[in-house]
Enzyme design. Structure first.
Site, PDB file in Angstrom:
ATOM      1  N   CYS A   1       0.870  -1.171   0.000  1.00  0.00           N
ATOM      2  CA  CYS A   1       0.000   0.000   0.000  1.00  0.00           C
ATOM      3  C   CYS A   1       0.908   1.222   0.000  1.00  0.00           C
ATOM      4  O   CYS A   1       1.737   1.389   0.887  1.00  0.00           O
ATOM      5  CB  CYS A   1      -0.893   0.004   1.243  1.00  0.00           C
ATOM      6  SG  CYS A   1      -1.749   1.585   1.425  1.00  0.00           S
TER       7      CYS A   1
ATOM      8  N   ASN B   1      10.932  -0.872  -7.292  1.00  0.00           N
ATOM      9  CA  ASN B   1      11.033  -1.624  -8.540  1.00  0.00           C
ATOM     10  C   ASN B   1       9.668  -1.699  -9.199  1.00  0.00           C
ATOM     11  O   ASN B   1       8.669  -2.009  -8.549  1.00  0.00           O
ATOM     12  CB  ASN B   1      11.540  -3.044  -8.277  1.00  0.00           C
ATOM     13  CG  ASN B   1      11.970  -3.742  -9.563  1.00  0.00           C
ATOM     14  OD1 ASN B   1      12.914  -3.302 -10.215  1.00  0.00           O
ATOM     15  ND2 ASN B   1      11.276  -4.792  -9.950  1.00  0.00           N
ATOM     16  N   GLU B   2       9.633  -1.388 -10.469  1.00  0.00           N
ATOM     17  CA  GLU B   2       8.408  -1.533 -11.264  1.00  0.00           C
ATOM     18  C   GLU B   2       7.148  -1.190 -10.475  1.00  0.00           C
ATOM     19  O   GLU B   2       6.255  -2.034 -10.286  1.00  0.00           O
ATOM     20  CB  GLU B   2       8.323  -2.945 -11.844  1.00  0.00           C
ATOM     21  CG  GLU B   2       9.434  -3.224 -12.829  1.00  0.00           C
ATOM     22  CD  GLU B   2       9.228  -4.471 -13.689  1.00  0.00           C
ATOM     23  OE1 GLU B   2       8.501  -5.376 -13.259  1.00  0.00           O
ATOM     24  OE2 GLU B   2       9.795  -4.528 -14.778  1.00  0.00           O
TER      25      GLU B   2
ATOM     26  N   CYS C   1      -4.476   0.211  -4.888  1.00  0.00           N
ATOM     27  CA  CYS C   1      -4.850  -0.283  -3.568  1.00  0.00           C
ATOM     28  C   CYS C   1      -6.210   0.310  -3.174  1.00  0.00           C
ATOM     29  O   CYS C   1      -6.442   1.504  -3.346  1.00  0.00           O
ATOM     30  CB  CYS C   1      -3.788   0.098  -2.543  1.00  0.00           C
ATOM     31  SG  CYS C   1      -4.196  -0.477  -0.882  1.00  0.00           S
TER      32      CYS C   1
ATOM     33  N   CYS D   1      -7.615  -0.006  -0.026  1.00  0.00           N
ATOM     34  CA  CYS D   1      -7.759  -0.108   1.432  1.00  0.00           C
ATOM     35  C   CYS D   1      -8.388   1.181   1.990  1.00  0.00           C
ATOM     36  O   CYS D   1      -8.574   2.166   1.279  1.00  0.00           O
ATOM     37  CB  CYS D   1      -6.398  -0.362   2.083  1.00  0.00           C
ATOM     38  SG  CYS D   1      -5.365   1.106   2.193  1.00  0.00           S
TER      39      CYS D   1
ATOM     40  N   GLU E   1      16.435  -3.026 -17.742  1.00  0.00           N
ATOM     41  CA  GLU E   1      16.400  -4.491 -17.747  1.00  0.00           C
ATOM     42  C   GLU E   1      16.124  -4.983 -19.159  1.00  0.00           C
ATOM     43  O   GLU E   1      15.402  -4.340 -19.922  1.00  0.00           O
ATOM     44  CB  GLU E   1      15.265  -5.027 -16.859  1.00  0.00           C
ATOM     45  CG  GLU E   1      15.438  -4.816 -15.385  1.00  0.00           C
ATOM     46  CD  GLU E   1      14.265  -5.410 -14.595  1.00  0.00           C
ATOM     47  OE1 GLU E   1      13.575  -6.307 -15.122  1.00  0.00           O
ATOM     48  OE2 GLU E   1      14.031  -4.957 -13.473  1.00  0.00           O
TER      49      GLU E   1
ATOM     50  N   GLU F   1      12.071 -17.437 -10.297  1.00  0.00           N
ATOM     51  CA  GLU F   1      12.824 -16.970 -11.463  1.00  0.00           C
ATOM     52  C   GLU F   1      14.065 -17.817 -11.736  1.00  0.00           C
ATOM     53  O   GLU F   1      14.988 -17.378 -12.418  1.00  0.00           O
ATOM     54  CB  GLU F   1      13.142 -15.485 -11.311  1.00  0.00           C
ATOM     55  CG  GLU F   1      11.863 -14.666 -11.484  1.00  0.00           C
ATOM     56  CD  GLU F   1      12.047 -13.168 -11.428  1.00  0.00           C
ATOM     57  OE1 GLU F   1      12.993 -12.714 -10.770  1.00  0.00           O
ATOM     58  OE2 GLU F   1      11.219 -12.462 -12.035  1.00  0.00           O
TER      59      GLU F   1
ATOM     60  N   HIS G   1      14.744 -18.122 -15.415  1.00  0.00           N
ATOM     61  CA  HIS G   1      14.777 -16.892 -16.224  1.00  0.00           C
ATOM     62  C   HIS G   1      16.201 -16.694 -16.732  1.00  0.00           C
ATOM     63  O   HIS G   1      17.167 -16.940 -16.021  1.00  0.00           O
ATOM     64  CB  HIS G   1      14.357 -15.710 -15.350  1.00  0.00           C
ATOM     65  CG  HIS G   1      14.168 -14.424 -16.107  1.00  0.00           C
ATOM     66  ND1 HIS G   1      15.210 -13.721 -16.658  1.00  0.00           N
ATOM     67  CD2 HIS G   1      13.042 -13.721 -16.415  1.00  0.00           C
ATOM     68  CE1 HIS G   1      14.732 -12.637 -17.260  1.00  0.00           C
ATOM     69  NE2 HIS G   1      13.424 -12.619 -17.128  1.00  0.00           N
TER      70      HIS G   1
HETATM   71  C1  GLA Z   1      10.786  -7.468 -14.080  1.00  0.00           C
HETATM   72  C2  GLA Z   1      11.384  -7.268 -12.708  1.00  0.00           C
HETATM   73  C3  GLA Z   1      12.553  -8.151 -12.442  1.00  0.00           C
HETATM   74  C4  GLA Z   1      12.338  -9.536 -12.982  1.00  0.00           C
HETATM   75  C5  GLA Z   1      12.026  -9.451 -14.453  1.00  0.00           C
HETATM   76  C6  GLA Z   1      11.851 -10.794 -15.106  1.00  0.00           C
HETATM   77  O1  GLA Z   1      11.241  -6.636 -15.037  1.00  0.00           O
HETATM   78  O2  GLA Z   1      11.743  -5.933 -12.469  1.00  0.00           O
HETATM   79  O3  GLA Z   1      12.745  -8.186 -11.051  1.00  0.00           O
HETATM   80  O4  GLA Z   1      11.301 -10.152 -12.309  1.00  0.00           O
HETATM   81  O5  GLA Z   1      10.830  -8.751 -14.613  1.00  0.00           O
HETATM   82  O6  GLA Z   1      11.706 -10.669 -16.477  1.00  0.00           O
HETATM   83 ZN    ZN Z   2      -3.826   1.296   0.491  1.00  0.00          ZN
END
Ligand code: GLA
Ligand code: ZN
Length: 716
Positions: A121, A155-156, A161, A163, A315, A363, A366
């Site tokens: 959240c 990250n990403e 949310c 809540c 990435e 992963e 991957h």
């Molecule tokens: C995303 C995430 C990574 C990983 C890749 C796998 O881009 O940021 O941590 O999980 O996908 O492709």
């Molecule tokens: Zn929330």
């Protein structure tokens, strides 16, 4: 021009990626070998700590960073720099156990259980307190390290949310947007509909899946709010690390054409744009050329968010990913092409997920630079090392930037509003695809467009295409008018100018906000076609004006609408004779124009069905520029002449490239670098190339021969 290198510490381009030594702390032998392999592959930067919270803080308040310090030092001693992540993309078990408010609630308002990632959240105060503690500790320990290049925030970031904390923030946010006046909100959301009027902001819930979803303005505002909320969280982290040391650059990794948040908004608060690029290749149903064009569009979009500096490909997958329905390996040579495509578009980095493959968890299969076998003698490793060498060969191009004069408008709230509109066909609205198809047409002509917002600075553009500009930002009409008046070439299509920023329908005719005057027309009906319908339009030998267009009796008579600006087209028109009598298929949508100004040139008319004889493509001189309207959806190749004409009018040179070749240019201090990419599995010859290829492909005369998946960087 001064080069704009992101990291003055690094010679040339950044080559690296996500590295998770925290998973291997009991294997010092492996960690040592990794560094050797990095050097061998030309890896000069690694991204650390993306999901390392549990290793950095095994229990609340017990912060252990010695292992990280040790690795950072060893990398630095070996000439490898670091990008350090804040670890907030995933949470340790102790955190969720003690602070359940950190866990997000889904669209039914149900709290998630602990697990997975990217599911916090953004507004939980308890969570933010823990974030602040770990981020501050990381910054205190590492912000001054000479190897530290940049913060990678979380990250990403993604998702919504529902809540109670977020509900409260949503209500506060709305109150602020609507000047604390509930009647303003009621008007904007048209809440008289189905008696959905609100008396007070406190009555407004998030759009729960089993709650209110019928108010379209609310749905779009929810996405705006969620963008704000994620950005607010991101800024909280940025402020936290900057409180320790202010001038360390920050980024957060974006994802493709991610739908949840408006990246134009988020991008304002970071120093560099970075994104994660995972093309799906070698699938019979979609050509690889098409996949590469999609990626090119995305690279251009991210570059255009900060056009004055390079961006980062944070990435990409060495070899393959493991999360698609089918996970196929990239064929030999393709890895380097994917990498150089990013650079061609203006990236100063080629980074991977991941440098070493994890041994377990989701992963483990991957792709990675170093595989479980633990050797440098794998195909993927060799291709990564080869990419490292290519980056070294073109090192002098680092810091150079793109300079484009054509652009395509692409706004998140327009995407949301189009998809959310209960109109047309949900099967074929295809806004993204439509923008990409226009982009692809320019790329075929060797002209790379930027991808921009209605709110961007347009001052460097001479050609702007705005496909399906359904939702108009306040003031955009005047912005387009002054763009065209001062010589700009502007193209719009069906489904333009229908709603305002709140998604209320525009009254008094489409396209609204004065676009009718700029384009010299008004539209009346948009008709949705079945895939099996067979509608055609005819590209006229010579443009005609309203009087000759033969509007059928039943249609509203074409009325001159008052144009402002000059009436004579300053343009010497492209030779339409070469397209004599051509019939072109219409797909999905056709719009009926009810009024066309007397000075509007009609370039095409519908050929059959009830719109037969009425204008389908028009051109209208306005001030020193020209405004084009394409009222029906066609294949872009069929209307290439429009793009060529716009480029000619704008004085931008173009040349049709061989199929599957992409060409882009980066400009450095003293040289320009033309990138040629062969996005096909066959050798292709490209005529009309002069200069030296920094990657060593031979030129015979002025013909560049590119092997399958080959790339050249021609220095001029
Ligand atoms: C995303 C995430 C990574 C990983 C890749 C796998 O881009 O940021 O941590 O999980 O996908 O492709
Ligand atoms: Zn929330």
């Amino acid at each position: 021009m001064k080069t704009k290198k992101i990291f003055p510490q690094i010679d040339g381009f950044v080559h690296g990626g996500d590295y998770n030594p925290d998973q291997w702390l009991d294997r010092p032998d492996i960690l040592e070998k990794d560094i050797e392999y990095f050097k061998e592959a030309g890896i000069n930067c690694v991204t650390l700590g993306v999901f390392a919270w549990a290793a950095e803080e095994p229990e609340e308040g017990r912060i252990e960073l010695d292992w990280l310090a040790d690795i950072i030092d060893r990398l630095y001693e070996n000439g490898i720099y670091i990008i350090l992540a804040t670890p907030t993309g995933a949470r340790p078990a102790w955190l969720d156990a003690k602070y359940p408010s950190a866990m997000r609630c889904d669209e039914y308002g149900v709290r998630a259980h602990h697990g997975l990632r990217h599911n916090h959240c953004m507004q939980s105060p308890e969570f933010r307190e823990r974030v602040k503690a770990i981020d501050t500790a990381l910054a205190k320990r590492f912000a001054n390290h000479p190897g530290m290049l940049m913060w990678h925030i979380s990250n990403e970031l993604g998702g919504y949310c529902y809540c109670d904390t977020c509900k409260k923030k949503w209500q506060e946010w709305l109150a602020e947007q609507y000047d604390h006046d509930i009647e303003k909100l009621n008007a904007a959301w048209w809440t008289g509909f189905w008696s959905h009027r609100f008396n007070d902001f406190s009555q407004i819930e998030p759009p729960y899946a089993n709650g209110e979803t019928a108010l379209l303005g609310m749905n779009v505002d929810w996405r705006r709010f969620s963008t704000w909320s994620a950005t607010d969280f991101m800024r909280f982290e940025i402020d936290t690390v900057h409180a320790v040391k202010p001038d360390v650059p920050v980024t957060t990794n974006f994802m493709e054409l991610f739908y949840d948040y408006d990246y134009h908004y988020m991008s304002r608060f970071i120093d560099y744009i970075s994104w994660d690029n995972y093309p799906e290749l070698h699938r019979g149903t979609v050509s690889d050329e098409k996949t590469f064009i999609d990626r090119s569009f995305e690279h251009s979009m991210f570059r255009s968010m900060k056009p004055d500096r390079p961006f980062m490909m944070m990435e990409s997958a060495p070899g393959l990913v493991n999360w698609r329905p089918y996970n196929k390996y990239r064929r030999p040579g393709v890895h380097k092409l994917i990498s150089l495509q990013a650079v061609a578009a203006g990236s100063d980095t080629v980074q991977y997920f991941q440098l070493r493959k994890s041994r377990g968890a989701s992963e483990q299969w991957h792709g990675a630079v170093i595989d479980h076998i633990g050797t440098d003698d794998t195909r993927v490793f060799r291709e990564v090392a080869d990419t490292g060498r290519a980056l070294a060969d073109i090192a002098e191009a680092a810091g150079s930037i793109s300079k484009n004069q054509a652009a395509i408008l692409y706004d998140w709230d327009n995407r949301w509003a189009i998809d959310n509109s209960q109109a047309l066909s949900n099967e074929t609205k295809a806004f993204d695809e439509t923008c990409i198809s226009v982009y692809a047409e320019f790329m075929k002509l060797g002209v790379e467009p930027d991808i921009i917002s209605q709110d961007s600075d347009w001052s460097s553009y001479k050609v702007i295409c705005a496909p399906m500009l359904y939702l108009l930002h306040d003031g955009i009409g005047e912005k387009i008018a002054s763009f065209v008046r001062s010589g700009g070439q502007f193209l719009s299509t069906y489904f333009t100018g229908y709603v305002d920023q709140t998604t209320l329908a525009q009254l008094g005719g489409f396209p609204a906000q004065g676009l009718s005057e700029i384009l010299g027309l008004k539209s009346e009906e948009i008709d949705t076609l079945y895939p099996e319908d067979n509608i055609k339009l005819r590209l006229l030998d010579l443009p005609v004006r309203t009087a000759e267009a033969g509007v059928p009796e039943w249609a509203a008579p074409a009325q001159p609408i008052v144009p402002y600006g000059d009436t004579a087209c300053p343009v010497s028109c492209f030779d339409l004779n070469s397209l004599t009598g051509k019939s072109v298929a219409v797909h999905d949508y056709q719009e009926l124009l009810r009024e066309v100004a007397a000075d509007t040139d009609i370039l095409a008319v519908y050929e059959n069905d009830y719109m037969a004889g009425t204008p389908a493509i028009t051109r209208h001189a306005f001030g020193k520029g020209c405004a084009y309207y394409v009222a029906a959806r066609t294949d872009q190749d069929d209307i290439r002449f429009l793009y060529e004409e716009m480029l000619e009018n704008a004085g931008i040179s173009y040349d049709l490239l061989p199929a599957g070749i992409e060409k882009t240019t980066r400009y450095g201090e003293t040289s320009a670098y033309d990138f040629y990419l062969n996005c096909t599995a066959k050798e292709v010859s490209v005529p009309g190339v002069s200069g030296t290829d920094l990657l060593g492909n031979p030129l015979s005369g002025d013909t560049l021969v590119l092997p399958a998946w080959g790339a050249a960087v021609i220095k001029r």
